[in-house]
Design a protein around this motif. Structure first.
Motif, PDB file in Angstrom:
ATOM      1  N   GLY A  40       0.785  -1.232   0.000  1.00  0.00           N
ATOM      2  CA  GLY A  40       0.000   0.000   0.000  1.00  0.00           C
ATOM      3  C   GLY A  40       0.815   1.279   0.000  1.00  0.00           C
ATOM      4  N   GLN A  41       2.119   1.177  -0.206  1.00  0.00           N
ATOM      5  CA  GLN A  41       2.978   2.359  -0.197  1.00  0.00           C
ATOM      6  C   GLN A  41       3.750   2.489  -1.502  1.00  0.00           C
ATOM      7  OE1 GLN A  41       5.444   2.641   3.317  1.00  0.00           O
ATOM      8  NE2 GLN A  41       3.871   1.757   4.635  1.00  0.00           N
ATOM      9  N   GLY A  42       4.380   3.636  -1.667  1.00  0.00           N
ATOM     10  CA  GLY A  42       5.249   3.837  -2.812  1.00  0.00           C
ATOM     11  C   GLY A  42       6.616   3.221  -2.564  1.00  0.00           C
ATOM     12  N   PRO A  43       7.333   2.904  -3.626  1.00  0.00           N
ATOM     13  CA  PRO A  43       8.679   2.336  -3.476  1.00  0.00           C
ATOM     14  C   PRO A  43       9.629   3.292  -2.769  1.00  0.00           C
ATOM     15  CG  PRO A  43       7.850   2.014  -5.708  1.00  0.00           C
ATOM     16  CD  PRO A  43       6.925   2.967  -5.034  1.00  0.00           C
ATOM     17  N   LEU A  88       7.541  -5.925  -1.421  1.00  0.00           N
ATOM     18  CA  LEU A  88       7.890  -6.182  -2.813  1.00  0.00           C
ATOM     19  C   LEU A  88       9.201  -5.474  -3.084  1.00  0.00           C
ATOM     20  CD1 LEU A  88       6.932  -7.289  -5.619  1.00  0.00           C
ATOM     21  CD2 LEU A  88       5.944  -5.016  -6.008  1.00  0.00           C
ATOM     22  N   LEU A  90      11.780  -4.214  -5.830  1.00  0.00           N
ATOM     23  CA  LEU A  90      11.816  -3.872  -7.250  1.00  0.00           C
ATOM     24  C   LEU A  90      13.235  -3.522  -7.663  1.00  0.00           C
ATOM     25  CD1 LEU A  90       8.662  -1.580  -7.344  1.00  0.00           C
ATOM     26  CD2 LEU A  90       8.845  -3.847  -8.371  1.00  0.00           C
ATOM     27  N   PHE A 106      11.685  -1.043 -14.925  1.00  0.00           N
ATOM     28  CA  PHE A 106      11.529  -1.897 -13.757  1.00  0.00           C
ATOM     29  C   PHE A 106      11.254  -3.356 -14.108  1.00  0.00           C
ATOM     30  CE2 PHE A 106      11.340   0.892 -10.031  1.00  0.00           C
ATOM     31  CZ  PHE A 106      11.286   2.138 -10.635  1.00  0.00           C
ATOM     32  N   GLY A 107      11.707  -4.233 -13.221  1.00  0.00           N
ATOM     33  CA  GLY A 107      11.311  -5.628 -13.283  1.00  0.00           C
ATOM     34  C   GLY A 107       9.973  -5.832 -12.608  1.00  0.00           C
ATOM     35  N   GLN A 108       9.523  -7.075 -12.576  1.00  0.00           N
ATOM     36  CA  GLN A 108       8.203  -7.376 -12.025  1.00  0.00           C
ATOM     37  C   GLN A 108       8.235  -7.541 -10.508  1.00  0.00           C
ATOM     38  OE1 GLN A 108      10.243  -9.549 -13.152  1.00  0.00           O
ATOM     39  NE2 GLN A 108       9.826 -11.612 -12.380  1.00  0.00           N
TER      40      GLN A 108
ATOM     41  N   TYR B  37       4.224   6.815 -13.127  1.00  0.00           N
ATOM     42  CA  TYR B  37       4.347   5.392 -13.374  1.00  0.00           C
ATOM     43  C   TYR B  37       3.015   4.726 -13.079  1.00  0.00           C
ATOM     44  CZ  TYR B  37       9.475   5.308 -13.775  1.00  0.00           C
ATOM     45  OH  TYR B  37      10.771   5.480 -14.199  1.00  0.00           O
ATOM     46  N   GLN B  39       1.329   0.987 -12.084  1.00  0.00           N
ATOM     47  CA  GLN B  39       1.635  -0.340 -11.563  1.00  0.00           C
ATOM     48  C   GLN B  39       0.356  -1.174 -11.540  1.00  0.00           C
ATOM     49  OE1 GLN B  39       2.939  -0.810  -7.404  1.00  0.00           O
ATOM     50  NE2 GLN B  39       4.533  -2.195  -8.109  1.00  0.00           N
ATOM     51  N   SER B  42      -0.027  -6.900 -12.059  1.00  0.00           N
ATOM     52  CA  SER B  42       1.157  -7.696 -12.401  1.00  0.00           C
ATOM     53  C   SER B  42       2.410  -7.191 -11.683  1.00  0.00           C
ATOM     54  CB  SER B  42       1.402  -7.665 -13.908  1.00  0.00           C
ATOM     55  OG  SER B  42       1.757  -6.354 -14.319  1.00  0.00           O
ATOM     56  N   ARG B  43       2.316  -6.028 -11.049  1.00  0.00           N
ATOM     57  CA  ARG B  43       3.356  -5.424 -10.195  1.00  0.00           C
ATOM     58  C   ARG B  43       4.448  -4.685 -10.956  1.00  0.00           C
ATOM     59  NH1 ARG B  43       4.736 -10.763  -6.762  1.00  0.00           N
ATOM     60  NH2 ARG B  43       6.449 -10.637  -8.249  1.00  0.00           N
ATOM     61  N   GLN B  44       4.556  -4.882 -12.261  1.00  0.00           N
ATOM     62  CA  GLN B  44       5.638  -4.234 -12.982  1.00  0.00           C
ATOM     63  C   GLN B  44       5.348  -2.755 -13.161  1.00  0.00           C
ATOM     64  OE1 GLN B  44       6.808  -6.113 -16.694  1.00  0.00           O
ATOM     65  NE2 GLN B  44       8.899  -5.569 -16.151  1.00  0.00           N
ATOM     66  N   MET B  45       6.270  -1.931 -12.747  1.00  0.00           N
ATOM     67  CA  MET B  45       6.130  -0.477 -12.835  1.00  0.00           C
ATOM     68  C   MET B  45       6.387  -0.061 -14.283  1.00  0.00           C
ATOM     69  SD  MET B  45       5.591   1.678 -10.238  1.00  0.00           S
ATOM     70  CE  MET B  45       6.512   1.187  -8.796  1.00  0.00           C
ATOM     71  N   PHE B  91       1.722   6.100  -9.664  1.00  0.00           N
ATOM     72  CA  PHE B  91       2.687   6.760  -8.796  1.00  0.00           C
ATOM     73  C   PHE B  91       3.290   7.959  -9.507  1.00  0.00           C
ATOM     74  CE2 PHE B  91       2.926   3.898  -5.269  1.00  0.00           C
ATOM     75  CZ  PHE B  91       2.636   2.643  -5.787  1.00  0.00           C
ATOM     76  N   PHE B 104       9.197   8.536  -4.764  1.00  0.00           N
ATOM     77  CA  PHE B 104       7.817   8.237  -5.148  1.00  0.00           C
ATOM     78  C   PHE B 104       6.816   8.800  -4.144  1.00  0.00           C
ATOM     79  CE2 PHE B 104       8.087   5.206  -8.647  1.00  0.00           C
ATOM     80  CZ  PHE B 104       9.397   4.759  -8.572  1.00  0.00           C
ATOM     81  N   GLY B 105       5.636   9.115  -4.645  1.00  0.00           N
ATOM     82  CA  GLY B 105       4.506   9.383  -3.775  1.00  0.00           C
ATOM     83  C   GLY B 105       3.897   8.067  -3.306  1.00  0.00           C
ATOM     84  N   ALA B 106       2.838   8.171  -2.519  1.00  0.00           N
ATOM     85  CA  ALA B 106       2.198   6.986  -1.939  1.00  0.00           C
ATOM     86  C   ALA B 106       1.287   6.264  -2.919  1.00  0.00           C
ATOM     87  CB  ALA B 106       1.417   7.381  -0.692  1.00  0.00           C
TER      88      ALA B 106
END
Lengths: 115, 114
Positions: A40-43, A88, A90, A106-108, B37, B39, B42-45, B91, B104-106
């Motif tokens: 729930g947060q940004g990287p 996660l 990245l 980015f990767g997955q 970005y 997301q 699938s999680r890929q940014m 993001f 990054f923002g939230a």
């Protein structure tokens, strides 16, 4: 698909253990960055490697360490895992030339769960 | 230290309509880059759009455009003709011109209703 691949995709570890995450950068890229993304947060930036040397580090303790290899692939190592390390992870690759850098691809990600 | 704020945790839009996602940032630098970005599950940014701070013209990529207000330190993303495939976490991110990291923002969850 960005050409950045990470392994494994999922991982479950026990508190106190050590883990190694891997990243294969996009062809032609010489820079790899690692980010931690809690649910729930940004990287959050962990560190960056350029030409096999650490090139900047975020607010993470020394038990987070990394390597970059001559083929520009990279590893993230985390020692003494804590429950809060569940996230996660990245990897992002880019090309840098004397201060100028392309966009990061980015990767997955690797989903790490610490129990 | 630079910070990025996304004040909308979640947004909804009807398919084919337009939605705007907000982002503000704080920096003392004059030259920098801003990014949006996407997301998906699938999680890929995935990079949606990029803006160089020295450029006054707002960036546009097909259905995606930004409203960059440097003095106000505001960087919003407009998605026109929304499609189901646009549903994702978005993001906003900042990078200093000679920086080595993205801040990054939230994030904002975008839901697209059919």
């Amino acid at each position: 698909e960005t050409g950045v691949t990470q392994s494994p995709t999922h991982l479950i570890k026990t508190r106190g253990q050590q883990v190694t995450l891997r990243c294969s950068s996009q062809s032609g890229h010489n820079t790899v960055s690692w980010y931690q993304q809690a649910l729930g947060q940004g990287p959050q930036f962990i560190f960056q490697y350029y030409r096999e040397e650490e090139n900047g580090r975020g607010n993470f303790p020394p038990r987070f360490s990394g390597l970059q290899f001559p083929n520009y692939s990279s590893e993230l190592n985390v020692n003494a895992l804590e429950l809060d390390d569940s996230a996660l992870y990245l990897c992002a690759s880019s090309f840098e030339l004397t201060g100028w850098e392309t966009e990061a691809f980015f990767g997955q990600g690797t989903r790490l769960t610490v129990v | 230290a630079q910070t990025v704020t996304q004040s909308q945790p979640e947004m909804s839009v009807q398919e084919a309509e337009t939605v705007t996602l907000s982002c503000t940032y704080d920096t003392s630098e004059s030259d920098y880059y801003l990014f949006w970005y996407k997301q998906p599950p699938s999680r890929q940014m995935i990079l949606v759009i990029r803006q160089e701070a020295y450029k006054q013209q707002n960036a546009t990529e097909n259905r995606f455009s930004v409203n960059f207000q440097k003095a106000a330190k505001s960087f919003s993303l407009k998605i026109s003709d929304s499609q189901l495939g646009d549903a994702a976490m978005y993001f906003c991110a900042y990078r200093a011109q000679y920086g080595n990291k993205l801040v990054f923002g939230a994030g904002t969850i975008l839901r697209v209703k059919s």
